[in-house]
Design an enzyme around this catalytic site. Structure first.
Site, PDB file in Angstrom:
ATOM      1  N   SER A 143      49.326 -17.307  36.428  1.00 25.97           N
ATOM      2  CA  SER A 143      49.033 -16.582  37.212  1.00 25.97           C
ATOM      3  C   SER A 143      47.655 -16.675  37.832  1.00 25.97           C
ATOM      4  CB  SER A 143      48.622 -15.202  35.432  1.00 25.97           C
ATOM      5  OG  SER A 143      48.339 -14.348  36.550  1.00 25.97           O
ATOM      6  N   ASP A 176      50.513 -15.906  40.900  1.00 29.48           N
ATOM      7  CA  ASP A 176      51.993 -14.572  40.883  1.00 29.48           C
ATOM      8  C   ASP A 176      52.535 -13.724  40.993  1.00 29.48           C
ATOM      9  OD1 ASP A 176      51.293 -13.794  38.032  1.00 29.48           O
ATOM     10  OD2 ASP A 176      52.432 -14.236  37.368  1.00 29.48           O
ATOM     11  N   ASP A 220      52.239 -11.122  40.322  1.00 31.98           N
ATOM     12  CA  ASP A 220      52.965  -9.863  39.642  1.00 31.98           C
ATOM     13  C   ASP A 220      51.642  -8.577  39.056  1.00 31.98           C
ATOM     14  OD1 ASP A 220      50.927 -10.735  37.661  1.00 31.98           O
ATOM     15  OD2 ASP A 220      52.554 -11.067  36.043  1.00 31.98           O
ATOM     16  N   ARG A 253      36.728  -5.409  21.867  1.00 28.56           N
ATOM     17  CA  ARG A 253      37.645  -6.303  21.460  1.00 28.56           C
ATOM     18  C   ARG A 253      37.726  -7.899  21.783  1.00 28.56           C
ATOM     19  NH1 ARG A 253      40.855  -7.379  25.647  1.00 28.56           N
ATOM     20  NH2 ARG A 253      42.343  -7.933  24.634  1.00 28.56           N
ATOM     21  N   THR A 266      43.212 -14.412  25.479  1.00 30.11           N
ATOM     22  CA  THR A 266      43.433 -15.094  26.732  1.00 30.11           C
ATOM     23  C   THR A 266      41.596 -16.319  26.521  1.00 30.11           C
ATOM     24  OG1 THR A 266      42.676 -13.993  28.630  1.00 30.11           O
ATOM     25  CG2 THR A 266      45.240 -13.559  27.775  1.00 30.11           C
TER      26      THR A 266
HETATM   27  C1  16G Z   1      46.933 -11.201  30.393  1.00 32.90           C
HETATM   28  C2  16G Z   1      47.938 -10.005  30.525  1.00 32.90           C
HETATM   29  C3  16G Z   1      47.220  -9.151  30.727  1.00 32.90           C
HETATM   30  C4  16G Z   1      46.011  -8.586  30.179  1.00 32.90           C
HETATM   31  C5  16G Z   1      45.367  -9.921  29.967  1.00 32.90           C
HETATM   32  C6  16G Z   1      44.186  -9.786  28.865  1.00 32.90           C
HETATM   33  C7  16G Z   1      50.428 -10.266  30.419  1.00 32.90           C
HETATM   34  C8  16G Z   1      51.669 -10.808  31.087  1.00 32.90           C
HETATM   35  N1  16G Z   1      49.024 -10.163  30.961  1.00 32.90           N
HETATM   36  O1  16G Z   1      46.826 -11.416  30.642  1.00 32.90           O
HETATM   37  O2  16G Z   1      48.208  -7.606  30.482  1.00 32.90           O
HETATM   38  O3  16G Z   1      45.620  -7.074  30.797  1.00 32.90           O
HETATM   39  O4  16G Z   1      45.506 -10.577  29.040  1.00 32.90           O
HETATM   40  O5  16G Z   1      43.306 -10.249  28.635  1.00 32.90           O
HETATM   41  O6  16G Z   1      50.437  -9.518  29.380  1.00 32.90           O
HETATM   42  P1  16G Z   1      42.132 -10.932  27.818  1.00 32.90           P
HETATM   43  O7  16G Z   1      42.953  -9.915  26.615  1.00 32.90           O
HETATM   44  O8  16G Z   1      41.666 -12.182  28.373  1.00 32.90           O
HETATM   45  O9  16G Z   1      40.877  -9.690  27.839  1.00 32.90           O
HETATM   46 MG    MG Z   2      49.748 -12.616  37.212  1.00 30.96          MG
END
Ligand code: 16G
Ligand code: MG
Length: 546
Positions: free
Chosen positions: A66, A280, A282, A500, A504
């Site tokens: 992504s 990607d 989306d 929070r 990721t």
């Molecule tokens: C991921 C999620 C996205 C979310 C982001 C938050 C999917 C396909 N993608 O990229 O929706 O906004 O994580 O990131 O679910 P964070 O937890 O690091 O804030």
């Molecule tokens: Mg994406």
């Protein structure tokens, strides 16, 4: 099957797991530096075969990271109706990914037993990839995994993530959702778009024109392909098309949203309508520069407002009593929520961050519009809603206004990719709505004014000490943190703040909004300090922004 397992063992030694490497199937699948992913891809191929046998349906695998930098890559599984992989299977993915070579077969057997999988069932897997230089060999590793376990595969090559979701859904609905080809995708969306804009009065070329930042990724490629199906209904200039720049580097939807400024590689002239895709395709965000050259961002919240207002009015005109709602996350700007609830009288739901949570909540309504502020979102129509709209669109006894509304609803169903947020599809719907309304981006932007806001990150030794409730809007641990936040928020007007753990990145995210940018910045800083002090901050104490 015994012979098959021997084949898996043999093949898997060609995709060895680096010793000690532990990866987790997170909110967006597996994602890390592409060097570490070959064995993950092979094993995801294996898992998809099992998932396909279990569901007796085609499963999708998308190779992409992504909006991450070019060096990274990743992989996501797509379930039969085009939705995200079921949560219980995410943990199987993690187990398989982390099994040592000699444990792999027993890990597979365990899943087979637990899920009662019929080993003789045929398996079918669709595979797609983005434009990263590592994607070709990594998607080959996926295919090797699928074939090692005896699955059938179809390699779509370069496609956007939402295109792959669409293919999977088409295949498993025996073509009811559409034709499972890239051509079929363009035809379905573009035909619906063309029907929608028949409701727009004469547009000038300026009004038809849009500047698109393709993030130097797959979205640019696919948009170019799609343009030949648009019959001049839309005039597109593509920037950051991958011919020179680096993927996601200083461009793309994530960059624009986080930095709140235009991407490089595009000159934003006053009056131009611009949008950015992510790597990607989306996600999408819109923006423009006003006559003073001030940059204005129209994010997922503004998009959700535009779309839900349009749909609500069509439902009223069509005389259809269907339940419509907007699903957001805690990141939604407070002004958007206020406008939707109090001016538009639309039901608003708040869920945890992550597409699957929003998608799930949106399924509870006849018409569920979901968007994350970052620009990922779509509209879901229940089966009952689709049937009612269909019937009405064919009803010859109704008056012209109702008929027109029903037909527009029908075209909206066809233009939107209900499987997942889709930059190409969302762009067509947004462009159609602006055209039908005769609305400029400035007018769209003025529907409500965003509250100034600030997002910060805090490094802590273990972000899992933060536990949240109420769709991540309140922290239940560590003790005292929520009280501290509440105390700080009280000092500002129209203020709100929450924290929070990121899903990721190894950080705690802080969000604050208030009546002025100074206040939002100060509040975000004070809350960051509270996190640093109460949740085990590491490194230097957060510094004030000004
Ligand atoms: C991921 C999620 C996205 C979310 C982001 C938050 C999917 C396909 N993608 O990229 O929706 O906004 O994580 O990131 O679910 P964070 O937890 O690091 O804030
Ligand atoms: Mg994406």
């Amino acid at each position: 099957m015994m012979a098959q397992f021997e084949e898996v063992s043999k093949q898997s030694s060609l995709h060895p797991k680096p010793a000690g490497l532990v990866l987790q199937y997170g909110t967006a699948g597996f994602r890390t530096n592409s060097k570490h992913l070959d064995h993950i891809m092979f094993r995801v191929g294996l898992l998809a075969v099992l998932r396909s046998k279990k569901t007796k349906a085609t499963i999708g695998i998308m190779v992409t990271a992504s909006h991450n930098p070019e060096e990274d890559n990743g992989v996501k599984l797509v379930d039969p109706m085009g939705e995200m992989l079921a949560a219980t299977w995410e943990s199987y993915a993690t187990t398989l990914a982390n099994a040592e070579q000699e444990e792999l077969i027993s890990a597979l057997n365990e899943i087979i037993e637990k899920e009662g999988i019929d080993k003789s069932q045929e398996a079918s897997v669709f595979v797609g990839k983005d434009t990263r230089s590592s994607s070709a060999s990594l998607s080959q590793a996926v295919l090797d995994g699928v074939h090692a376990l005896g699955g059938h595969s179809k390699d779509y090559g370069l496609v956007t993530t939402p295109q792959l979701h669409y293919m999977v859904c088409c295949e498993n609905t025996q073509g009811k959702y559409g034709d499972a080809t890239v051509e079929g995708y363009y035809k379905k969306l573009c035909q619906a778009f063309t029907q929608l804009i028949e409701n727009a009065s004469n547009r000038t070329d300026d009004q038809k024109h849009i500047c698109v930042d393709g993030a130097n990724g797959i979205g640019a490629l696919k948009l170019r392909e799609m343009m030949s199906h648009l019959n001049k209904g839309l005039l597109v200039t593509i920037f950051n098309d991958g011919s020179k720049g680096k993927l996601n580097h200083q461009c793309g939807a994530d960059f624009v949203k986080v930095q709140q400024k235009p991407p490089t590689g595009i000159e934003v002239h006053p009056g131009d309508r611009c949008c950015s895709f992510d790597g990607d395709a989306d996600r999408i965000v819109y923006y423009f520069a006003d006559s003073q050259q001030v940059f204005h961002l129209l994010d997922g919240d503004k998009i959700a407002t535009l779309i839900s207002t349009f749909l609500k009015e069509l439902l009223i005109q069509a005389g259809l009593n269907l339940r419509i709602a907007v699903v957001q996350t805690a990141y939604a700007n407070g002004s958007s929520t206020h406008y939707l609830e109090n001016t538009m009288n639309v039901t608003v739901r708040c869920t945890k961050t992550g597409v699957k949570h929003l998608h799930h909540a949106a399924l509870e309504f006849d018409v569920g519009v979901y968007f994350e502020a970052n620009g990922h979102g779509t509209v879901l129509f229940s089966k009952a809603a689709e049937d009612k709209i269909q019937q009405l669109a064919q009803d010859s006894s109704i008056d012209d206004e109702r008929k027109r509304a029903a037909l527009m609803l029908q075209s909206t169903i066809n233009v939107i990719n209900q499987t997942v947020g889709d930059a190409l599809s969302d762009m067509l719907l947004i462009e159609a709505i602006l055209a039908i309304r005769g609305m400029t981006v400035e007018q769209w932007d003025r529907i409500y004014t965003d509250l100034p806001n600030r997002q910060l990150k805090v490094k802590v030794s273990d972000r899992r000490v933060i536990d949240t409730t109420d769709a991540e809007r309140r922290a239940v641990s560590p003790a005292g943190l929520q009280d501290a936040i509440d105390g700080l928020v009280k000092n500002y007007r129209e203020a709100r703040s929450f924290v929070r753990p990121s899903g990721t990145e190894d950080v705690v995210r802080v969000y604050a909004e208030a009546d002025t940018q100074e206040s939002a910045d100060a509040l975000a800083h004070e809350v960051s300090l509270a996190v640093y002090r109460l949740a085990g901050g590491v490194g230097d104490e957060p510094k004030p922004l000004h």
